[in-house]
Design a protein around this motif. Structure first.
Motif, PDB file in Angstrom:
ATOM      1  N   TRP A 174      -5.981   2.344  -3.548  1.00 59.81           N
ATOM      2  CA  TRP A 174      -6.024   0.924  -2.593  1.00 59.81           C
ATOM      3  C   TRP A 174      -7.189   0.162  -2.852  1.00 59.81           C
ATOM      4  O   TRP A 174      -7.123  -1.002  -2.765  1.00 59.81           O
ATOM      5  N   ALA A 175      -8.288   0.800  -3.087  1.00 55.90           N
ATOM      6  CA  ALA A 175      -9.653   0.257  -3.346  1.00 55.90           C
ATOM      7  C   ALA A 175      -9.790  -0.737  -4.425  1.00 55.90           C
ATOM      8  O   ALA A 175     -10.392  -1.829  -4.403  1.00 55.90           O
TER       9      ALA A 175
ATOM     10  N   LYS B 194       0.920  -1.289  -0.013  1.00 54.45           N
ATOM     11  CA  LYS B 194      -0.129   0.045   0.052  1.00 54.45           C
ATOM     12  C   LYS B 194       0.906   1.230   0.016  1.00 54.45           C
ATOM     13  O   LYS B 194       0.552   2.157  -0.509  1.00 54.45           O
ATOM     14  N   THR B 195       1.926   1.088   0.524  1.00 57.48           N
ATOM     15  CA  THR B 195       3.049   2.351   0.641  1.00 57.48           C
ATOM     16  C   THR B 195       3.468   2.636  -0.757  1.00 57.48           C
ATOM     17  O   THR B 195       3.667   3.811  -1.009  1.00 57.48           O
TER      18      THR B 195
ATOM     19  N   VAL C 200       8.814   2.454   4.722  1.00 61.01           N
ATOM     20  CA  VAL C 200       9.501   3.163   3.798  1.00 61.01           C
ATOM     21  C   VAL C 200       9.076   2.694   2.510  1.00 61.01           C
ATOM     22  O   VAL C 200       9.458   1.606   2.063  1.00 61.01           O
ATOM     23  N   ARG C 201       8.962   3.547   1.689  1.00 60.71           N
ATOM     24  CA  ARG C 201       8.578   3.100   0.149  1.00 60.71           C
ATOM     25  C   ARG C 201      10.010   3.008  -0.438  1.00 60.71           C
ATOM     26  O   ARG C 201      10.888   3.601  -0.215  1.00 60.71           O
TER      27      ARG C 201
ATOM     28  N   ARG D  89       9.240   8.289   0.398  1.00 59.07           N
ATOM     29  CA  ARG D  89       8.084   8.960   1.345  1.00 59.07           C
ATOM     30  C   ARG D  89       7.962   7.447   2.158  1.00 59.07           C
ATOM     31  O   ARG D  89       8.732   6.566   1.834  1.00 59.07           O
ATOM     32  N   TRP D  90       7.256   8.006   3.486  1.00 59.64           N
ATOM     33  CA  TRP D  90       6.957   6.884   4.228  1.00 59.64           C
ATOM     34  C   TRP D  90       5.669   6.838   4.665  1.00 59.64           C
ATOM     35  O   TRP D  90       4.969   8.042   4.845  1.00 59.64           O
TER      36      TRP D  90
END
Length: 390
Positions: free
Chosen positions: A72-73, A64-65, A114-115, A98-99
């Motif tokens: 997400w859906a 999801k990150t 963490v992505r 990003r995180w």
């Protein structure tokens, strides 16, 4: 981004954060929670061992990150985590890093995810910028912002410069969220990342644990690390200290043996990569003391063995450090770094949990020579498949 979340810890539901456009922070019945925590001895939730169910949940979080929130859906490959709820997404910084912050729905546990790499030039610059710099030093952003860092104490410890830069830019929001979560009663934190995210998480783990050691983070915080498909973050002397600080079952790197990413960066050992006392550092002096013509023969052999690796190391530093830094300067124009550490001796670091493909795996994910399939064994879905069969 996102919305306020309810956490029914100890049968007390309260909103711990709000990440909407108004940036509100709403805390309902917080006084009750603090009273509860002050009158009840805190019990550590995280346990020092590899937990298969814990890791599977983290794989879902890592998936999801990597995705925009609005997708997400429609993500049909990986379901939402069952035990954790999303709370916060950081801005994109440095190399498009990003995180995300997630909280356990029934226990005071926070997850910092963490992505990893994404399909942008900036993101891949972090990987290609693979020279080493000392594991202790200072980075400058312009003339006013300085970032002192310590990931290890040994002057021989060195780490991947691209991932260190990525980690450094994320720490401001990370430290802020750790502080606010701690104030709300959370003392157990899981650090995780898949792929490049795993490489960054290695360094983040060392950074936060060193802050804690130096009394800049509360001593009663417990960090547990799950790197996933993580590459090699630094040299042997960094690995020694990382493994010591996470000893006792508090850090893992989970690896699919069919995945090539844990093989990188390229690793090259020279005579300069050994500890101070070794039989190789004085070899040239020993050769000189030999009688003619034995000394000439031995010198020729010594040069044949030592010079190619030393030359190769200089080339690695030239192309993966100096040349790539030109593009990095365009991304981060005001950055000032310590001098490169003259080594490319990257090693596998920390306790490794090995996922070994069986026939059922190969039937589903066969090896193919096509360049478009190089990520087949690296993606989160095959990792989930193997992890579920542990």
């Amino acid at each position: 981004m996102g919305r306020g979340l309810l956490y029914p810890w100890d049968n007390d539901c309260f909103v711990v954060s709000w990440t909407g456009t108004n940036d509100c922070i709403v805390l309902t019945r917080l006084l009750f929670l603090f009273c509860l925590l002050s009158t009840t001895a805190y019990t550590q939730v995280l346990q020092p061992h590899f937990d298969k169910e814990e890791y599977v949940e983290l794989l879902k979080i890592n998936k999801k990150t990597h995705l925009p929130l609005e997708k997400w859906a429609t993500d049909s490959l990986v379901t939402m985590p069952e035990k954790y709820a999303f709370s916060y997404r950081s801005p994109e910084l440095a190399f498009d890093n990003r995180w995300d912050l997630w909280f356990h729905k029934t226990q005071p546990i926070a997850v910092l995810s963490v992505r990893g790499s994404i399909a942008t030039e900036a993101s891949w610059l972090a990987n290609f910028y693979a020279a080493m710099i000392p594991a202790k030093g200072e980075i400058e952003w312009g003339k006013t912002t300085k970032f002192p860092y310590a990931l290890a104490e040994s002057p021989k410890a060195a780490v991947h410069v691209g991932w260190l830069l990525a980690m450094a830019h994320l720490t401001e929001t990370i430290e802020s969220k750790i502080d606010s979560s701690y104030q709300a009663g959370v003392k157990d934190f899981i650090l995780t990342g898949h792929s490049q995210g795993g490489g960054i998480t290695y360094l983040l783990t060392a950074y936060l644990r060193t802050l804690q050691k130096n009394n800049r983070l509360p001593a009663d915080i417990q960090f547990k690390t799950y790197c996933s498909a993580g590459p090699k973050p630094g040299n042997l002397f960094f690995a020694y200290e990382y493994e010591k600080m996470t000893d006792g079952g508090w850090a893992f790197n989970v690896v699919n043996t069919a995945d090539w990413v844990p093989d990188v960066p390229f690793s090259l050992q020279t005579i300069n990569d050994f500890t101070e006392v070794n039989p190789f550092s004085q070899a040239d002096q020993v050769v000189k003391k030999q009688k003619f013509p034995k000394n000439l023969v031995l010198k020729h052999l010594y040069n044949k063995l030592s010079k190619p690796s030393l030359k190769a190391q200089k080339n690695y530093q030239k192309y993966l450090g100096e040349k790539v830094s030109v593009a990095v300067k365009k991304q981060l124009p005001d950055i000032q770094l310590p001098e490169y550490y003259e080594s490319n001796h990257y090693v596998r670091t920390g306790r490794t949990i090995v996922l070994v493909p069986d026939q059922a795996y190969w039937d589903r994910y066969p090896n193919t020579p096509s360049s478009t399939e190089v990520w087949t064994h690296h993606l989160i879905v095959p990792y989930l498949f193997l992890a579920s069969r542990l």
